[in-house]
Design a protein around this motif. Structure first.
Motif, PDB file in Angstrom:
ATOM      1  N   ARG A  99       0.825  -1.217   0.000  1.00  0.00           N
ATOM      2  CA  ARG A  99       0.000   0.000   0.000  1.00  0.00           C
ATOM      3  C   ARG A  99       0.856   1.262   0.000  1.00  0.00           C
ATOM      4  O   ARG A  99       0.464   2.288  -0.566  1.00  0.00           O
ATOM      5  N   ALA A 100       2.041   1.201   0.628  1.00  0.00           N
ATOM      6  CA  ALA A 100       2.906   2.379   0.705  1.00  0.00           C
ATOM      7  C   ALA A 100       3.767   2.561  -0.541  1.00  0.00           C
ATOM      8  O   ALA A 100       4.465   3.568  -0.665  1.00  0.00           O
ATOM      9  N   GLY A 101       3.719   1.595  -1.462  1.00  0.00           N
ATOM     10  CA  GLY A 101       4.482   1.726  -2.696  1.00  0.00           C
ATOM     11  C   GLY A 101       5.962   1.433  -2.534  1.00  0.00           C
ATOM     12  O   GLY A 101       6.800   1.959  -3.297  1.00  0.00           O
ATOM     13  N   VAL A 102       6.316   0.587  -1.581  1.00  0.00           N
ATOM     14  CA  VAL A 102       7.723   0.218  -1.373  1.00  0.00           C
ATOM     15  C   VAL A 102       8.240  -0.544  -2.585  1.00  0.00           C
ATOM     16  O   VAL A 102       7.550  -1.403  -3.142  1.00  0.00           O
ATOM     17  N   ARG A 103       9.458  -0.240  -3.008  1.00  0.00           N
ATOM     18  CA  ARG A 103      10.032  -0.851  -4.205  1.00  0.00           C
ATOM     19  C   ARG A 103      10.596  -2.244  -3.947  1.00  0.00           C
ATOM     20  O   ARG A 103      10.520  -3.110  -4.808  1.00  0.00           O
ATOM     21  N   ARG A 104      11.140  -2.470  -2.739  1.00  0.00           N
ATOM     22  CA  ARG A 104      11.753  -3.769  -2.440  1.00  0.00           C
ATOM     23  C   ARG A 104      11.761  -4.010  -0.933  1.00  0.00           C
ATOM     24  O   ARG A 104      11.984  -3.098  -0.145  1.00  0.00           O
ATOM     25  N   ILE A 105      11.528  -5.276  -0.568  1.00  0.00           N
ATOM     26  CA  ILE A 105      11.711  -5.729   0.815  1.00  0.00           C
ATOM     27  C   ILE A 105      12.956  -6.609   0.846  1.00  0.00           C
ATOM     28  O   ILE A 105      13.127  -7.490   0.000  1.00  0.00           O
ATOM     29  N   VAL A 106      13.830  -6.358   1.790  1.00  0.00           N
ATOM     30  CA  VAL A 106      15.030  -7.175   1.979  1.00  0.00           C
ATOM     31  C   VAL A 106      14.911  -7.860   3.340  1.00  0.00           C
ATOM     32  O   VAL A 106      14.772  -7.187   4.369  1.00  0.00           O
ATOM     33  N   TYR A 107      14.966  -9.174   3.326  1.00  0.00           N
ATOM     34  CA  TYR A 107      14.786  -9.960   4.541  1.00  0.00           C
ATOM     35  C   TYR A 107      16.009 -10.829   4.775  1.00  0.00           C
ATOM     36  O   TYR A 107      16.555 -11.425   3.833  1.00  0.00           O
TER      37      TYR A 107
END
Length: 519
Positions: free
Chosen positions: A99-107
């Motif tokens: 929803r926030a438009g984040v480009r990438r999640i790194v886990y």
């Protein structure tokens, strides 16, 4: 690049933030309580958002305007529903990121095999799958044992190796694993902030060496200068018994040790190195296990009293301990601390401190000091015969009997490093400061033991420390008063005897007497 870091109070997050800042990124840290980040040396350089990852509204607000989100949250098996809590938080975070438009999640997860997993590892794998199955491109890095001061796995390795020259161990010490240096982990994490393309997959990350836990203990002993360790595997030790054994031998809490011990039953070796297609290996190659251990021990090997040892406020290298690490992280450190009010000027007190040793002696039990010097000479040490170069002034590098001046801050601090023969490293730190208009004398005897012999040495001499270091503050204060015009004492008590803030010298600061002060 605007980055969000969750888990900034943890081991990885606390070291990732300054690396991102150094790379020129804008950093926002998400924490349930902003107060938990105030002691971080980098806190002033980041934006802090208070949010619980399981709260959709708070999390979406924290992610607003963020391009890359680092998810470094994981419950260490606390309670029967920890896996459900991890699952719920990851699902909420992934949806909020979309929803926030984040480009990438790194886990950052764990390096797990395909066979039967411990609950701890199964949960970490599941969290990675949640992100990879979300609508936001995700990168799930999977690491085994991370080598660096403060890493729970490394601290467990450190304490077991240092405290047990001979040990009976569970079968998991023969399980193969592929450790990775914290510096390489952080390099991978930081570089993913700027890599282009919608990559959505997991990557195994590990160093160049594949070792058993027994191999790692052997290498650690070599790097730390300890005698060769004798390891005797015992097949009947269950993970539960193993975790209690670890809790008994080391200050790592059994509740934290258990999920790690359960995970060590499974082989953790990289099956691919595809990450090099996106983050190429450095020209000198990945950091090997031996070098990673050396880096983790570097501050001690250089005989520098840093971070929590001296209340330093500046961040060090990624493999150094942080002031916010758990008390049990960073290795054993014993401290005998004494603090006195002195009815003399700071200048008079400093003059006494700077002229200590040599002909003026050490202001407590001269016979005991001479005996210690005699014993040191018997075993090939320097003893008390060196004296000092100048009777009134000291500079870094000067010898003072069996000490060496490591640091001088005129009028404030004198730190001496012991050059006597010891099973460890020792310092004597003398400080002058002002507190509410009073002159304050701080005295710390600090000892970093090497192996079991170091611990036994400290415990055996603790009664003598009570006599030697217990008398020093009063006698130093008396000498300062005699050299100065005494200041009035509001309490009416002799100024040299007004003690406050006296720390129990018989036990390591902040711990049960069996444990140690962390560095």
């Amino acid at each position: 690049m605007r980055c969000l870091v969750t888990g900034a109070t943890g081991y990885i997050g606390g070291r990732l933030v300054p690396e991102l800042l150094a790379a020129g990124h804008d950093v926002r840290c998400m924490a349930r309580s902003a107060g938990r980040l105030r002691d971080q040396p980098w806190a002033a350089g980041v934006e802090i958002a208070e949010a619980d990852a399981a709260d959709a509204v708070q999390t979406e607000k924290a992610l607003d305007g963020v391009e890359v989100a680092y998810y470094l949250i994981h419950t260490m098996g606390g309670g029967a529903d920890f896996a459900e809590a991890d699952r719920r938080a990851a699902t909420t975070f992934a949806a909020a990121a979309e929803r926030a438009g984040v480009r990438r999640i790194v886990y950052l997860g764990g390096l797990a095999p395909d066979d039967e997993l411990s609950p701890h590892m199964r949960s970490r794998v599941e969290v990675g799958e949640i992100f990879l199955g979300s609508r936001v491109p995700a990168v799930a890095l999977r690491a085994a044992v991370i080598i660096g001061s403060g890493s729970v796995s490394f601290e467990m390795l450190r304490y077991l190796t240092e405290r047990l020259p001979v040990m009976t161990t569970p079968r998991w010490v023969r399980t193969r694993t592929q450790p990775i240096a914290i510096r390489d982990v952080l390099r991978y994490l930081v570089d993913w902030a700027v890599i282009e393309g919608e990559v959505n997959r997991s990557f195994d990350i590990g160093g160049p060496d594949v070792l058993t836990y027994a191999d790692m203990m052997g290498v650690y002993a070599e790097v730390a200068g300890l005698p060769r360790r004798v390891i005797i595997p015992v097949p009947m030790l269950s993970p539960g018994l193993s975790s209690h054994w670890v809790g008994l031998v080391t200050p790592v809490p059994a509740g934290i040790a258990r999920p790690l011990v359960e995970s060590l039953r499974n082989e953790a070796v990289c099956r691919e190195h595809d990450i090099a297609d996106h983050v190429p290996d450095p020209a000198e190659g990945l950091i090997g296990f031996r070098e990673a251990v050396a880096l983790a021990l570097q501050r001690i090997k250089e005989a520098k009293v840093v971070t929590r040892w001296s209340s330093a406020s500046t961040p060090g290298a990624p493999s150094d301990p942080l002031p916010t690490d758990p008390d049990w992280a960073g290795g054993s450190l014993y401290v005998d601390r004494r603090t006195y009010r002195v009815g003399a000027s700071p200048q008079a007190l400093w003059a006494v401190i700077e002229s200590i040793g040599g002909e003026r002696g050490w202001y407590s039990l001269p016979v005991a000091w001479r005996a210690r010097g005699f014993l040191d000479r018997l075993v090939g040490g320097v003893g008390l015969r060196r004296g000092r170069r100048d009777p009134l002034r000291l500079r870094v590098g000067d010898s003072v009997d069996f000490w060496r001046v490591e640091e001088v801050e005129p009028g404030h601090l004198l730190r001496l490093r012991a050059e006597m023969r010891l099973p460890g490293l020792a310092w004597l730190e003398l400080t002058v400061r002002r507190h509410r208009g009073r002159t304050i004398y701080d005295q710390r005897a600090i000892f970093h033991p090497r192996g079991l012999a170091g611990h036994l040495y400290w415990w055996s001499i603790s009664p003598f420390h009570r006599l030697i270091f217990g008398r020093m503050p009063r006698n130093v204060a008396t000498a300062a008063i005699r050299a100065d015009v005494p200041l009035p004492s509001p309490s009416g008590i002799s100024p040299a005897r007004e003690a406050f803030d006296v720390v129990d010298p018989s036990a390591p600061h902040g711990h049960d007497p069996r444990d140690s002060v962390s560095t």
